[in-house]
Design a protein around this motif. Structure first.
Motif, short mmCIF file in Angstrom:
data_model
loop_
_atom_site.label_atom_id
_atom_site.label_comp_id
_atom_site.label_asym_id
_atom_site.label_seq_id
_atom_site.Cartn_x
_atom_site.Cartn_y
_atom_site.Cartn_z
N GLU A 5 0.82 -1.20 0.00
CA GLU A 5 0.00 0.00 0.00
C GLU A 5 0.87 1.26 0.00
OE1 GLU A 5 -3.80 1.85 2.43
OE2 GLU A 5 -2.82 0.05 3.20
N ILE A 6 1.95 1.26 0.76
CA ILE A 6 2.86 2.42 0.79
C ILE A 6 3.56 2.59 -0.55
CG2 ILE A 6 4.99 3.32 1.82
CD1 ILE A 6 3.99 2.10 4.50
N VAL A 7 4.02 1.49 -1.15
CA VAL A 7 4.65 1.57 -2.48
C VAL A 7 3.65 2.10 -3.51
CG1 VAL A 7 5.60 0.17 -4.37
CG2 VAL A 7 6.37 -0.23 -2.03
N GLY A 8 2.42 1.61 -3.45
CA GLY A 8 1.38 2.11 -4.36
C GLY A 8 1.13 3.58 -4.18
N SER A 12 1.81 6.43 -6.90
CA SER A 12 0.65 7.25 -7.25
C SER A 12 0.96 8.74 -7.14
CB SER A 12 -0.53 6.90 -6.36
OG SER A 12 -0.95 5.57 -6.61
N LEU A 13 1.80 9.12 -6.19
CA LEU A 13 2.20 10.52 -6.07
C LEU A 13 3.03 10.95 -7.28
CD1 LEU A 13 3.03 10.77 -2.27
CD2 LEU A 13 1.10 11.83 -3.49
N LEU A 14 3.87 10.06 -7.77
CA LEU A 14 4.62 10.35 -9.00
C LEU A 14 3.65 10.56 -10.16
CD1 LEU A 14 7.18 10.57 -10.73
CD2 LEU A 14 7.17 8.05 -10.89
N GLY A 164 -9.80 1.48 7.23
CA GLY A 164 -8.47 1.26 7.80
C GLY A 164 -7.33 1.28 6.80
N LEU A 165 -7.57 1.75 5.60
CA LEU A 165 -6.52 1.86 4.59
C LEU A 165 -5.89 3.25 4.71
CD1 LEU A 165 -8.39 0.21 1.57
CD2 LEU A 165 -6.57 -0.80 2.95
N TYR A 166 -5.11 3.45 5.77
CA TYR A 166 -4.63 4.79 6.11
C TYR A 166 -3.64 5.37 5.10
CZ TYR A 166 -7.15 3.73 10.33
OH TYR A 166 -8.14 3.38 11.21
N LEU A 171 -3.10 9.38 0.85
CA LEU A 171 -2.82 9.62 -0.57
C LEU A 171 -3.99 10.37 -1.22
CD1 LEU A 171 -1.18 9.12 -3.20
CD2 LEU A 171 -2.46 6.98 -3.43
N PHE A 172 -5.21 9.96 -0.92
CA PHE A 172 -6.36 10.58 -1.55
C PHE A 172 -6.65 11.98 -0.99
CE2 PHE A 172 -6.70 6.67 -3.67
CZ PHE A 172 -7.48 6.90 -4.79
#
Length: 195
Positions: A5-8, A12-14, A164-166, A171-172
């Motif tokens: 999730e952190i890698v995604g 996604s920020l890129l 719980g997908l913090y 990111l959103f």
């Protein structure tokens, strides 16, 4: 799953930065990111989120094609090159897209209610339908795509925090903030191209 999730989120920020810059390389990143989120959303039972990422995968290929065609027509001096510049959304097309959104929302929500155990079928239906519209608008370079993403990102952040997908929720939130600045930048770019 937290690591994925952190890698995604980082990738996604890129993607978001490249989108803000109206850089064609966003579409390459747009092919990588959905693969991670298909898995994340499947495990989290966000089935429409999983499905929309399958759509994003193919929409990124379409976006790459459209934007590469623009770049190619600029290089060749084609008279049709300007038709794919960053532009404003005509009101008549806006009403058509709203109608398509309404049908998509009803259809996706019905599927989620009837065939899945999604914890938020209406929220997922809403964000999925809007995302389909926004992605098409992005591929066609409509400045208002950022406003649609603002709604999607704001609602999505709430849904992800609730489940719980913090990292994805954070990111959103970032996506929502950048959507405001992206719209202002693209609106200005559309104005510069029309003069």
């Amino acid at each position: 799953m937290l690591t994925i999730e952190i890698v995604g989120a980082v990738i996604s920020l890129l993607y978001l930065w490249l989108e803000y810059k109206a850089n064609i390389w966003l579409w390459i990143v747009g092919v990588i990111t959905p693969v991670l989120y298909i898995y994340i959303f499947f495990v989290s039972k966000f089935y429409a989120g999983m499905g929309i990422n399958i759509y994003y995968l193919f929409a990124s290929i379409y976006g790459w094609y459209c934007w590469a065609r623009i770049a190619n027509s600029h290089q060749q001096g084609s008279p049709g090159a300007s038709c794919f510049q960053i532009i404003r959304l005509p009101l008549s097309l806006g009403w058509k897209l709203f109608s398509i959104f309404a049908v998509l929302f009803a259809w996706v929500a019905w599927i989620l209610l009837r065939f899945t155990d999604s914890p938020v079928p209406y929220g997922e239906g809403l964000t999925t339908a809007l995302s389909i519209i926004a992605m098409w608008m992005l591929a066609r370079k409509y400045a208002e795509q950022w406003l649609v993403w603002l709604v999607v990102n704001t609602i999505s952040a709430g849904l992800y925090f609730r489940q719980g997908l913090y990292p994805t929720g954070i990111l959103f939130v970032i996506y929502a903030v950048v959507s405001v600045f992206g719209f202002l930048k693209w609106k200005k770019m559309a104005g510069e191209k029309s003069t």
